[in-house]
Scaffold this active site. Structure first.
Site, PDB file in Angstrom:
ATOM      1  N   TYR A  31       0.969  -1.088  -0.047  1.00  0.00           N
ATOM      2  CA  TYR A  31       0.023   0.128   0.027  1.00  0.00           C
ATOM      3  C   TYR A  31       0.908   1.332  -0.060  1.00  0.00           C
ATOM      4  O   TYR A  31       2.028   1.307   0.155  1.00  0.00           O
ATOM      5  CB  TYR A  31      -1.024   0.192   1.124  1.00  0.00           C
ATOM      6  CG  TYR A  31      -2.088   0.919   0.994  1.00  0.00           C
ATOM      7  CD1 TYR A  31      -3.049   0.828   0.198  1.00  0.00           C
ATOM      8  CD2 TYR A  31      -2.371   1.908   1.896  1.00  0.00           C
ATOM      9  CE1 TYR A  31      -4.004   1.591   0.137  1.00  0.00           C
ATOM     10  CE2 TYR A  31      -3.471   2.678   2.078  1.00  0.00           C
ATOM     11  CZ  TYR A  31      -4.417   2.610   1.012  1.00  0.00           C
ATOM     12  OH  TYR A  31      -5.475   3.362   1.065  1.00  0.00           O
ATOM     13  N   ASN A  68     -15.773   2.193  -1.067  1.00  0.00           N
ATOM     14  CA  ASN A  68     -16.368   1.850  -2.480  1.00  0.00           C
ATOM     15  C   ASN A  68     -17.229   2.903  -3.118  1.00  0.00           C
ATOM     16  O   ASN A  68     -17.049   3.472  -4.193  1.00  0.00           O
ATOM     17  CB  ASN A  68     -17.017   0.472  -2.600  1.00  0.00           C
ATOM     18  CG  ASN A  68     -15.957  -0.522  -2.294  1.00  0.00           C
ATOM     19  OD1 ASN A  68     -14.813  -0.532  -2.582  1.00  0.00           O
ATOM     20  ND2 ASN A  68     -16.398  -1.746  -1.835  1.00  0.00           N
ATOM     21  N   GLY A 127     -16.722  -3.897  -5.999  1.00  0.00           N
ATOM     22  CA  GLY A 127     -17.505  -3.231  -5.130  1.00  0.00           C
ATOM     23  C   GLY A 127     -17.602  -1.695  -5.561  1.00  0.00           C
ATOM     24  O   GLY A 127     -18.802  -1.185  -5.685  1.00  0.00           O
ATOM     25  N   VAL A 128     -16.438  -1.080  -6.130  1.00  0.00           N
ATOM     26  CA  VAL A 128     -16.405   0.136  -6.584  1.00  0.00           C
ATOM     27  C   VAL A 128     -17.276   0.113  -8.091  1.00  0.00           C
ATOM     28  O   VAL A 128     -18.109   0.996  -8.430  1.00  0.00           O
ATOM     29  CB  VAL A 128     -14.893   0.687  -6.834  1.00  0.00           C
ATOM     30  CG1 VAL A 128     -15.095   1.836  -7.624  1.00  0.00           C
ATOM     31  CG2 VAL A 128     -14.389   1.046  -5.636  1.00  0.00           C
ATOM     32  N   ARG A 158     -14.327 -12.222 -17.249  1.00  0.00           N
ATOM     33  CA  ARG A 158     -15.036 -13.594 -17.442  1.00  0.00           C
ATOM     34  C   ARG A 158     -16.420 -13.537 -18.100  1.00  0.00           C
ATOM     35  O   ARG A 158     -17.316 -12.646 -17.205  1.00  0.00           O
ATOM     36  CB  ARG A 158     -15.137 -14.151 -16.237  1.00  0.00           C
ATOM     37  CG  ARG A 158     -13.492 -14.343 -15.443  1.00  0.00           C
ATOM     38  CD  ARG A 158     -14.001 -15.271 -14.020  1.00  0.00           C
ATOM     39  NE  ARG A 158     -14.784 -15.060 -13.168  1.00  0.00           N
ATOM     40  CZ  ARG A 158     -14.782 -13.927 -12.264  1.00  0.00           C
ATOM     41  NH1 ARG A 158     -13.821 -13.147 -12.064  1.00  0.00           N
ATOM     42  NH2 ARG A 158     -15.805 -14.018 -11.486  1.00  0.00           N
ATOM     43  N   GLY A 207      -6.385   1.639  -8.915  1.00  0.00           N
ATOM     44  CA  GLY A 207      -6.058   0.639  -8.508  1.00  0.00           C
ATOM     45  C   GLY A 207      -4.859  -0.045  -9.295  1.00  0.00           C
ATOM     46  O   GLY A 207      -4.611   0.421 -10.353  1.00  0.00           O
ATOM     47  N   TRP A 249      -6.868   8.547  -4.913  1.00  0.00           N
ATOM     48  CA  TRP A 249      -6.929   8.123  -3.677  1.00  0.00           C
ATOM     49  C   TRP A 249      -7.973   8.361  -2.774  1.00  0.00           C
ATOM     50  O   TRP A 249      -7.368   9.668  -2.374  1.00  0.00           O
ATOM     51  CB  TRP A 249      -5.349   7.957  -3.166  1.00  0.00           C
ATOM     52  CG  TRP A 249      -5.024   7.379  -2.209  1.00  0.00           C
ATOM     53  CD1 TRP A 249      -5.572   6.162  -1.605  1.00  0.00           C
ATOM     54  CD2 TRP A 249      -3.928   7.561  -1.162  1.00  0.00           C
ATOM     55  NE1 TRP A 249      -5.025   5.925  -0.181  1.00  0.00           N
ATOM     56  CE2 TRP A 249      -4.118   6.614   0.112  1.00  0.00           C
ATOM     57  CE3 TRP A 249      -2.876   8.401  -1.145  1.00  0.00           C
ATOM     58  CZ2 TRP A 249      -3.195   6.742   0.979  1.00  0.00           C
ATOM     59  CZ3 TRP A 249      -1.902   8.444  -0.091  1.00  0.00           C
ATOM     60  CH2 TRP A 249      -2.157   7.597   0.999  1.00  0.00           C
TER      61      TRP A 249
END
Length: 327
Positions: free
Chosen positions: A53, A124, A152-153, A174, A238, A263
């Site tokens: 992080y 999120n 989630g976001v 997918r 991300g 961020w």
């Protein structure tokens, strides 16, 4: 009482333990004591634990970026909260039975809010909200493209955009994710591939897409840039691929694209408390009206923190993993 503690930097299921800690005493004048109801396990938590992080935690240290609970006691100087209030914790040590917070580290939520959904709001919900709002002025009918759309976001962004009349192109890895995301309100879901630009162009009728939201980095950024209109903006939040963002000089010079980063911790640090509270209260209303609903795959007590960490790090999950510290 129990709290989750980081014992070393490494794989989350090996280095996070539930440890006995002293229960909070009476709060100080500007403090509150909160009994936690639900806590989300986020990718940012896992990155922090693994030493990947933006900041390196001290060891040992308490953990938990998100948490929602009930105020148990308030200090003499607290006048905006009272015992019994449901609050969103703005602190970062929420994986515990109880926490002590400053009065400005908690936002009051509706008393009847779904605490599990609220426990996924701090990171999120706010990330999706700010990325839709802060970079490109969007109007109903405009298009946005995002990857990691099943995150989630991603789901929050789909649902917030749909409520505002903004249409979304959602890139996934997918094909089995297509139908669930369409059910969430996505306008278009495509499986990533080398011909992404052509398929997006054909499916949207050549629509101008001026905002791209990226959580993957790596070559995904290059393909997303191909899909954007001249002057568009890509917001990276991300690094799921673990690779640097790829973008060409043609994208930057000839198409005039911009690549920037988001961020939430940095954004929130520049906001006044009243503005932060207003943002989360507005997002809480979206939980109340059914706009924001994120799937939950599993729930664990603190006593099973290692199993929860292992589950949260599993590829291909169908929803968030939550901690329910007090049952």
């Amino acid at each position: 009482m129990l709290a989750a503690e980081l014992t070393a930097i490494g794989p989350a299921h090996e280095v996070v333990k539930a440890v006995d800690v002293s229960a909070p005493g009476a709060p100080g004048p500007d403090e509150i004591v909160v009994t936690l109801s639900a806590c989300s396990i986020n990718p940012a938590d896992l990155l922090l634990i693994e030493g990947k992080y933006a900041t390196q935690p001290e060891v040992p240290s308490r953990l938990g970026i998100e948490g929602v609970g009930t105020v148990e006691a308030v200090g003499s100087e607290i006048d905006h909260l009272a015992p019994g209030d449901v609050v969103l914790s703005l602190g970062r040590t929420n994986w515990a039975h109880k926490v002590v917070l400053k009065g400005t580290q908690a936002v009051k939520l509706p008393a009847d809010i779904d605490v599990e959904q609220a426990a996924m709001l701090k990171v999120n919900g706010a990330t999706a909200y700010r990325m839709l709002k802060d970079y490109v002025e969007l109007a109903p009918g405009d298009w946005v493209i995002q990857d990691a759309a099943n995150s989630g976001v991603g789901i929050n962004l789909i649902r917030l955009a749909a409520a505002a009349g903004i249409r979304t192109v959602n890139v996934v890895r997918r094909p089995e994710l297509i139908e669930p995301l369409m059910d969430q309100g996505a306008d278009m879901v495509v499986v990533d591939g080398p011909d992404l630009m052509r398929r997006v162009h054909d499916a949207t009728g050549g629509a101008e897409i001026r905002l791209g939201i990226d959580a993957v980095a790596g070559s995904m950024v290059y393909r997303m840039a191909d899909c954007l209109a001249p002057g568009g903006v890509i917001v990276n939040y991300g690094l799921l691929s673990g690779k640097p963002c790829e973008i060409s000089a043609d994208h930057l010079v000839f198409k005039g694209l911009s690549l920037t980063g988001f961020w939430l911790a940095k954004v929130a640090s520049g906001m006044a408390y009243d503005d932060i509270a207003a943002m989360y209260q507005a997002l809480a209303e979206r939980i109340q009206d059914g706009t924001l609903v994120v799937p939950v795959e599993a729930r664990y007590p603190l006593e099973q923190i290692e199993a929860a960490m292992r589950h949260a790090g599993t590829y291909g999950r169908g929803g968030k993993v939550l901690l329910r510290p007090n049952g």
